[in-house]
Scaffold this motif. Structure first.
Motif, short mmCIF file in Angstrom:
data_model
loop_
_atom_site.label_atom_id
_atom_site.label_comp_id
_atom_site.label_asym_id
_atom_site.label_seq_id
_atom_site.Cartn_x
_atom_site.Cartn_y
_atom_site.Cartn_z
N TYR A 189 9.31 -43.01 3.01
CA TYR A 189 9.33 -41.60 3.80
C TYR A 189 10.56 -41.40 5.09
O TYR A 189 10.46 -41.61 5.89
CB TYR A 189 8.49 -40.47 3.75
CG TYR A 189 7.70 -40.31 2.56
CD1 TYR A 189 8.14 -39.09 2.50
CD2 TYR A 189 6.76 -41.32 2.65
CE1 TYR A 189 7.35 -38.63 0.96
CE2 TYR A 189 6.05 -41.08 1.54
CZ TYR A 189 6.09 -39.40 0.59
OH TYR A 189 5.22 -39.72 -0.42
N VAL A 190 11.24 -40.63 4.90
CA VAL A 190 12.69 -40.68 6.18
C VAL A 190 12.05 -39.55 6.85
O VAL A 190 12.51 -38.41 6.46
CB VAL A 190 13.40 -41.14 6.30
CG1 VAL A 190 14.57 -41.05 6.88
CG2 VAL A 190 14.25 -42.43 5.29
N PHE A 191 12.05 -39.27 8.54
CA PHE A 191 12.08 -38.26 9.07
C PHE A 191 13.52 -38.06 10.41
O PHE A 191 13.38 -39.51 11.14
CB PHE A 191 10.71 -37.87 9.78
CG PHE A 191 10.10 -37.68 8.67
CD1 PHE A 191 9.36 -36.99 8.05
CD2 PHE A 191 9.38 -38.88 8.43
CE1 PHE A 191 8.58 -36.82 7.47
CE2 PHE A 191 7.90 -38.76 7.37
CZ PHE A 191 8.05 -37.92 6.36
N GLU A 192 14.10 -37.23 10.73
CA GLU A 192 14.86 -37.09 11.99
C GLU A 192 15.02 -36.11 12.47
O GLU A 192 15.03 -35.93 13.52
CB GLU A 192 15.68 -37.35 10.66
CG GLU A 192 16.48 -36.28 9.71
CD GLU A 192 17.11 -37.13 9.17
OE1 GLU A 192 18.75 -37.79 9.62
OE2 GLU A 192 17.95 -36.00 8.26
N GLU A 193 14.20 -35.21 11.99
CA GLU A 193 14.45 -33.51 12.08
C GLU A 193 13.72 -33.35 14.09
O GLU A 193 12.52 -34.40 13.72
CB GLU A 193 13.87 -32.64 12.02
CG GLU A 193 13.48 -31.30 12.61
CD GLU A 193 12.84 -30.59 13.66
OE1 GLU A 193 11.28 -30.81 13.50
OE2 GLU A 193 13.59 -29.73 14.41
N LYS A 194 13.86 -33.50 15.02
CA LYS A 194 13.55 -34.28 16.52
C LYS A 194 11.88 -33.49 15.72
O LYS A 194 11.10 -34.28 16.24
CB LYS A 194 14.29 -33.43 17.66
CG LYS A 194 15.38 -34.21 17.83
CD LYS A 194 14.89 -35.45 19.01
CE LYS A 194 16.31 -36.12 19.40
NZ LYS A 194 15.82 -37.71 19.63
N GLU A 195 11.52 -32.79 16.30
CA GLU A 195 10.37 -32.35 16.41
C GLU A 195 9.26 -32.86 15.98
O GLU A 195 8.11 -33.02 15.66
CB GLU A 195 10.69 -30.21 16.17
CG GLU A 195 10.59 -29.71 17.34
CD GLU A 195 10.49 -28.69 17.04
OE1 GLU A 195 9.88 -27.73 16.23
OE2 GLU A 195 10.83 -27.72 18.11
#
Length: 324
Positions: free
Chosen positions: A199-205
């Motif tokens: 799973y890739v997460f890139e949104e800052k929050e």
């Protein structure tokens, strides 16, 4: 009749699985460093390594906090003194621990920071027991130097990959990250079942939320550009003795992915996911992870600044890896 046999066969399978778990549980209780650490050389040395590495990491942070990790340093000194008393001081990793303690003292002396009388006394007493202890040196290099061997032979390439905890504000191109994951797909797996996914997460929050739950990224988590969560799919495990299959497959995949990220000039650091059940539930919810998936690790990613510090992290001698 068929449903009766099927039902009871499933019960038998459950009872066939239980002994494997019990044996693994008992082996961990018997041999791990959770219990009776102070009377076992391997356990004590492992604790020393873990604690000096925490200090090393603190010394390589983008903005090292003065006076950091004093409780860990006190524990490290206690462990070193007890280890020397019981097992001597010939081990290379023990020697390196002393060097890290010396570097911690030197770093704060150069910054003009007073560590307090108690800690200063403990450090001086510990190091004075040995003729001369040269401070260790965490590695400092430029971005160009760090990626100098991404196209070299395998030995140079492998030796050049290091865990990075210092990232610039530069964005990681999505195509580079996807290319790295594409390469990692070549990792072998049991019967080609390919149990590992990411799973890739890139949104800052969202990145900040996930890293706060992980808890092991203090001092650099705020710089992370993307987080990769690696999981193992248990629905692809069929044998009663395959409870560890996703961990073996996943471990190989994670290393392949770290090399792939390095090849694509993406800095990365693997983060453990040894969660309590309470934290695991929160991570699963935050990342929308399926119930059938086991959380294996997280990987922080970012682009490298013009210069950075890397933990020296010396490896054990070949004799440890190659017995018999």
């Amino acid at each position: 009749m068929r449903s009766f046999i099927k039902k009871h066969f499933s019960v038998l399978l459950v009872f066939a699985i239980i002994p494997d778990y019990f044996v693994s549980f008992w082996r961990y209780i018997r041999f791990s460093g959770v219990f009776l650490r102070g009377h076992d050389k391997v356990k004590m040395l492992g604790a020393i390594i873990a604690n000096y590495h925490i200090v090393e990491k603190g010394l390589t942070m983008p903005e090292t906090r003065l006076g950091f990790g004093q409780a860990v340093l006190m524990q490290l000194i206690d462990e070193c003194e007890l280890f020397a008393k019981r097992f001597g001081c010939e081990e290379e990793q023990f020697t390196h621990a002393l060097k890290v303690i010396a570097e911690y003292r030197e770093f704060h002396h150069q910054k003009g920071h007073d560590l307090g009388s108690e800690l200063t006394s403990r450090i001086n007493t510990c190091l004075s027991a040995y003729e001369s202890v040269e401070p260790s040196r965490q590695d400092v290099m430029s971005r160009t130097e760090y990626f100098a061997h991404v196209d070299s032979n395998y030995e140079k390439f492998s030796n050049s990959r290091r865990s990075v905890r210092n990232y610039s504000e530069e964005e990681i191109p999505a195509e580079d990250l996807n290319a790295a994951i594409q390469i990692a797909r070549n990792t072998p797996s049991s019967c080609n079942r390919q149990t590992t996914r990411v799973y890739v997460f890139e949104e800052k929050e969202k990145v900040a939320q996930i890293l706060q739950l992980q808890g092991g990224n203090r001092g650099f988590g705020h710089l992370v550009n993307k987080v990769i969560v690696v999981v193992g799919e248990q629905r692809l495990c069929f044998g009663v003795h395959e409870k560890d299959l996703v961990y073996v497959d996943g471990g190989m995949f994670i290393m392949s992915l770290l090399y792939s990220l390095h090849y694509k000039k993406i800095a990365a650091c693997p983060l453990n996911c040894y969660f309590s059940k309470k934290i695991e539930r929160k991570v699963r919810k935050a990342c929308s992870i399926r119930d059938s998936e086991v959380i294996l690790a997280m990987i922080s990613c970012g682009k490298i600044p013009e210069s950075l510090k890397l933990a020296s992290s010396p490896r054990k001698g070949l004799s440890f890896y190659q017995e018999g």
